[in-house]
Motif scaffolding. Structure first.
Motif, PDB file in Angstrom:
ATOM      1  N   ARG A 123      35.946 -53.872 -10.868  1.00  7.48           N
ATOM      2  CA  ARG A 123      34.510 -53.660 -11.053  1.00  7.48           C
ATOM      3  C   ARG A 123      34.207 -52.217 -10.687  1.00  7.48           C
ATOM      4  N   ILE A 124      33.423 -51.557 -11.543  1.00  4.75           N
ATOM      5  CA  ILE A 124      32.980 -50.203 -11.221  1.00  4.75           C
ATOM      6  C   ILE A 124      31.456 -50.199 -11.163  1.00  4.75           C
ATOM      7  N   SER A 125      30.937 -49.313 -10.383  1.00  5.12           N
ATOM      8  CA  SER A 125      29.498 -49.138 -10.286  1.00  5.12           C
ATOM      9  C   SER A 125      29.239 -47.646 -10.329  1.00  5.12           C
ATOM     10  N   THR A 126      28.424 -47.228 -11.278  1.00  6.61           N
ATOM     11  CA  THR A 126      28.185 -45.801 -11.435  1.00  6.61           C
ATOM     12  C   THR A 126      26.800 -45.557 -12.016  1.00  6.61           C
ATOM     13  N   THR A 127      26.387 -44.343 -11.997  1.00  5.03           N
ATOM     14  CA  THR A 127      25.126 -43.924 -12.593  1.00  5.03           C
ATOM     15  C   THR A 127      25.456 -43.018 -13.764  1.00  5.03           C
ATOM     16  N   VAL A 128      24.824 -43.276 -14.909  1.00  6.40           N
ATOM     17  CA  VAL A 128      25.060 -42.463 -16.102  1.00  6.40           C
ATOM     18  C   VAL A 128      23.722 -42.015 -16.679  1.00  6.40           C
ATOM     19  N   ASP A 129      23.793 -41.035 -17.543  1.00  3.86           N
ATOM     20  CA  ASP A 129      22.608 -40.535 -18.229  1.00  3.86           C
ATOM     21  C   ASP A 129      21.996 -41.673 -19.059  1.00  3.86           C
ATOM     22  N   GLN A 130      20.709 -41.908 -18.880  1.00  2.00           N
ATOM     23  CA  GLN A 130      20.015 -43.007 -19.551  1.00  2.00           C
ATOM     24  C   GLN A 130      20.083 -42.894 -21.070  1.00  2.00           C
ATOM     25  N   ASP A 131      19.846 -41.705 -21.600  1.00  2.00           N
ATOM     26  CA  ASP A 131      19.881 -41.500 -23.048  1.00  2.00           C
ATOM     27  C   ASP A 131      21.294 -41.707 -23.602  1.00  2.00           C
ATOM     28  N   LEU A 132      22.294 -41.217 -22.873  1.00  2.00           N
ATOM     29  CA  LEU A 132      23.680 -41.386 -23.295  1.00  2.00           C
ATOM     30  C   LEU A 132      24.034 -42.869 -23.381  1.00  2.00           C
TER      31      LEU A 132
END
Length: 79
Positions: A5-14
């Motif tokens: 399991r990974i948890s990350t933050t990414v660009d919303q538009d991407l």
């Protein structure tokens, strides 16, 4: 195959654009496809670099026991 399991933050538009390319897919499958694509592009770059190095060591006009590529291509173009 072990799963993590990974948890990350990414660009919303991407993320929105990636989701639009794979409607009905989970975010996990979109991320997994992106990782596979990244690995594939790196492998392709490694193969391309290996070909480039090989041609640098032995240029195309080099004659070997099979002849030379330029003569072959010239003959092939006339058939």
């Amino acid at each position: 195959m072990a799963r993590v399991r990974i948890s990350t933050t990414v660009d919303q538009d991407l993320l929105a654009r990636a989701r639009a390319l794979a409607p009905g897919s989970t975010d996990a499958s979109v991320v997994e496809a992106a990782l596979e694509s990244l690995l594939r592009s790196h492998r392709e770059a490694e193969v391309d670099a290996a070909y480039e190095a090989a041609f640098a060591r032995t240029p195309v006009p080099t004659t070997d026991e099979w002849g030379d590529l330029e003569t072959f291509l010239d003959a092939a173009s006339r058939t």
